[in-house]
Design a protein around this motif. Structure first.
Motif, PDB file in Angstrom:
ATOM      1  N   THR A  65       0.824  -1.212   0.000  1.00 24.39           N
ATOM      2  CA  THR A  65       0.000   0.000   0.000  1.00 24.39           C
ATOM      3  C   THR A  65       0.855   1.257   0.000  1.00 24.39           C
ATOM      4  N   ILE A  66       1.849   1.287   0.862  1.00 25.50           N
ATOM      5  CA  ILE A  66       2.723   2.461   0.951  1.00 25.50           C
ATOM      6  C   ILE A  66       3.486   2.672  -0.350  1.00 25.50           C
TER       7      ILE A  66
ATOM      8  N   CYS B 104       1.136   3.827  -3.322  1.00 27.55           N
ATOM      9  CA  CYS B 104       0.725   5.229  -3.168  1.00 27.55           C
ATOM     10  C   CYS B 104       1.876   6.181  -3.498  1.00 27.55           C
TER      11      CYS B 104
ATOM     12  N   ALA C 229       2.261   6.206  -7.375  1.00 36.02           N
ATOM     13  CA  ALA C 229       1.145   6.920  -7.996  1.00 36.02           C
ATOM     14  C   ALA C 229       1.283   8.430  -7.792  1.00 36.02           C
ATOM     15  N   PHE C 230       1.753   8.830  -6.612  1.00 39.66           N
ATOM     16  CA  PHE C 230       1.938  10.263  -6.330  1.00 39.66           C
ATOM     17  C   PHE C 230       2.969  10.871  -7.275  1.00 39.66           C
TER      18      PHE C 230
ATOM     19  N   THR D 253       1.482  11.265 -10.712  1.00 35.91           N
ATOM     20  CA  THR D 253       0.480  12.337 -10.714  1.00 35.91           C
ATOM     21  C   THR D 253       1.139  13.702 -10.846  1.00 35.91           C
TER      22      THR D 253
ATOM     23  N   VAL E 157      -6.266   4.519  -7.290  1.00 35.13           N
ATOM     24  CA  VAL E 157      -5.751   4.588  -5.917  1.00 35.13           C
ATOM     25  C   VAL E 157      -6.895   4.540  -4.906  1.00 35.13           C
TER      26      VAL E 157
ATOM     27  N   LEU F 116      -7.068   1.719  -2.045  1.00 36.21           N
ATOM     28  CA  LEU F 116      -7.073   2.064  -0.624  1.00 36.21           C
ATOM     29  C   LEU F 116      -8.300   1.486   0.075  1.00 36.21           C
TER      30      LEU F 116
ATOM     31  N   THR G  60      -7.511  -2.142   0.788  1.00 30.17           N
ATOM     32  CA  THR G  60      -6.558  -2.380   1.880  1.00 30.17           C
ATOM     33  C   THR G  60      -7.131  -1.990   3.238  1.00 30.17           C
TER      34      THR G  60
END
Length: 428
Positions: A307-308, A311, A314-315, A318, A412, A416, A419
């Motif tokens: 998960t970490i 993310c 994806a950040f 973006t 995302v 999320l 999870t």
């Protein structure tokens, strides 16, 4: 009994070494095959430009890939993962050969067949690598999730380096001529064919995995049973809410790859660096993709770490999409070289994150249907890639960037929710 003990230890060590050996062979074979295919794919939209032959061929390829992904898991169960891997290499070889004389009569049939070959090679890869990791974990008595993360990190790190090696070859052998033409393509594709041949030969040295663990079908199964099994393989996974929440992330992983291949190279790199510069920028993309895959694979141990990492990747992507949409403009001087390479590096990091983490996630969550899970992975990835290649000639870069931003937010959000809510219910 004491005299036999060393023999037991020695046998266990040999089995462990064989598992690692298979991961090494699989990784090197994919590197040799995809350094050729990956570089060729990056060039399709810029060298086969007549009537958009290159872009449309890729659209046909990934449409075929999407269709055959529906049946790929059943084919892999019948053939076995090793045989599926070897058969899958033939499609890539024919596609490169077709580029030696690119016409509608060579590229379209080669693209259609490659769609079939790609579907089984990727389901075979996911099945083979997961089976190897589980066997290694059992023999060593170590945490299965950690082994899956490490093995995926090694594979995807090696795989991602195909962009670096293959595109360096493009950079070295292609020359921009006066009038916008490019020389050296024939030599380049001949070198690619040699590399693919070596990769196919190397694949033959893989050990066969346990057919019972892979869930292979018996040859005597009736046609009706095969159809029922196929329907279940395609439809049953979609009843699992976990997969439904992962599908947007899978689709986004395909979209961001196609964005790099179809949009980034065409609108950001080529106007500034030329067609030869496409190879250089994609080499940077591949290098950071490979380094990131190896690094994050070492930190992957379970759902929380995935998960970490997802993310974070994806950040970063973006930020790039927002920059290209709102503030990017072609510069002059040294910045005109630095900016495309910087963007390539960050996009490569995001791709490395998605490749390793999606494979590890599916292997951890869908232990009882590995082939079906990886078939769904390639089904939705290839469908989203096909869409990009088909619509790319008809939309602007700005429109595509808006689509990418919407896709990453939806992906995302779904991940999320998985999870934070759903997986807790399944685990309790």
């Amino acid at each position: 009994m004491d005299e036999e003990a060393p023999l037991v230890v020695e046998q266990s060590q040999t089995q462990t070494l064989n598992h690692k050996r298979d991961v090494h062979i699989l990784s090197w074979a994919f590197l040799l095959i995809f350094l050729a295919y990956g570089a060729a794919q990056n060039l399709e939209s810029t060298i086969n430009t007549e009537a958009d032959l290159g872009t449309i061929s890729l659209g046909i390829l990934y449409s075929s890939f999407t269709f055959f992904s529906i049946v790929a898991s059943s084919i892999v169960r019948v053939l076995g993962s090793k045989n599926a891997l070897i058969l899958g290499t033939t499609g890539y070889w024919l596609f490169i050969a077709a580029n030696l004389k690119p016409t509608w009569y060579t590229m379209v049939p080669a693209s259609l067949y490659l769609g079939f070959a790609a579907s089984i090679i990727w389901v075979g890869q996911g099945t083979y690598l997961t089976s190897t990791a589980r066997s290694h974990a059992n023999d060593y008595n170590v945490h299965e999730g950690t082994v899956i993360g490490h093995f995926n990190g090694e594979f995807w790190g090696m795989f991602a380096s195909h962009q670096f090696v293959g595109n360096l070859l493009s950079l070295a052998l292609l020359r921009d001529e006066a009038g916008g033409s490019t020389s050296g393509t024939t030599l380049l594709f001949l070198v690619f064919l040699c590399s693919m041949t070596l990769g196919t030969i190397l694949m033959c040295f893989l050990n066969k995995r346990d057919s019972k663990k892979e869930g292979l079908q018996e040859p005597s199964i009736s046609f009706y049973s095969s159809v029922v099994s196929l329907s279940k393989a395609v439809i049953t996974p979609l009843y699992d809410v976990r997969l439904l929440l992962i599908i947007p992330l899978i689709a986004y992983s395909g979209l961001q790859q196609a964005f790099v291949w179809a949009e980034f190279t065409k609108f950001i790199v080529q106007p500034v660096l030329g067609e030869a510069g496409v190879g250089g920028s994609m080499a940077v993309y591949g290098a950071f993709d490979a380094l990131c895959s190896i690094a994050v694979g070492r930190f992957t141990s379970g759902l929380s770490s995935i998960t970490i990492i997802v993310c974070g990747g994806a950040f970063l992507q973006t930020i790039i999409f927002l920059w290209l949409l709102l503030g990017y403009s072609a510069s002059s001087g040294v910045l005109s070289i630095i900016y495309p390479l910087l963007i390539a590096a960050i996009l490569g990091i995001g791709d490395g994150v998605l490749n390793t983490q999606l494979s590890a996630l599916l292997a951890m969550l869908f232990k009882n249907d590995t082939e079906g899970a990886f078939a769904q992975l390639k089904l939705w990835q290839s469908a989203s890639i096909a869409v990009v290649f088909f619509i790319s000639p008809f939309i602007t870069l700005q429109t595509m960037l808006v689509v990418m931003l919407a896709a990453v937010f939806i992906a995302v959000a779904g991940f999320l929710f998985l999870t934070l809510k759903v997986e807790k219910a399944f685990s309790s």
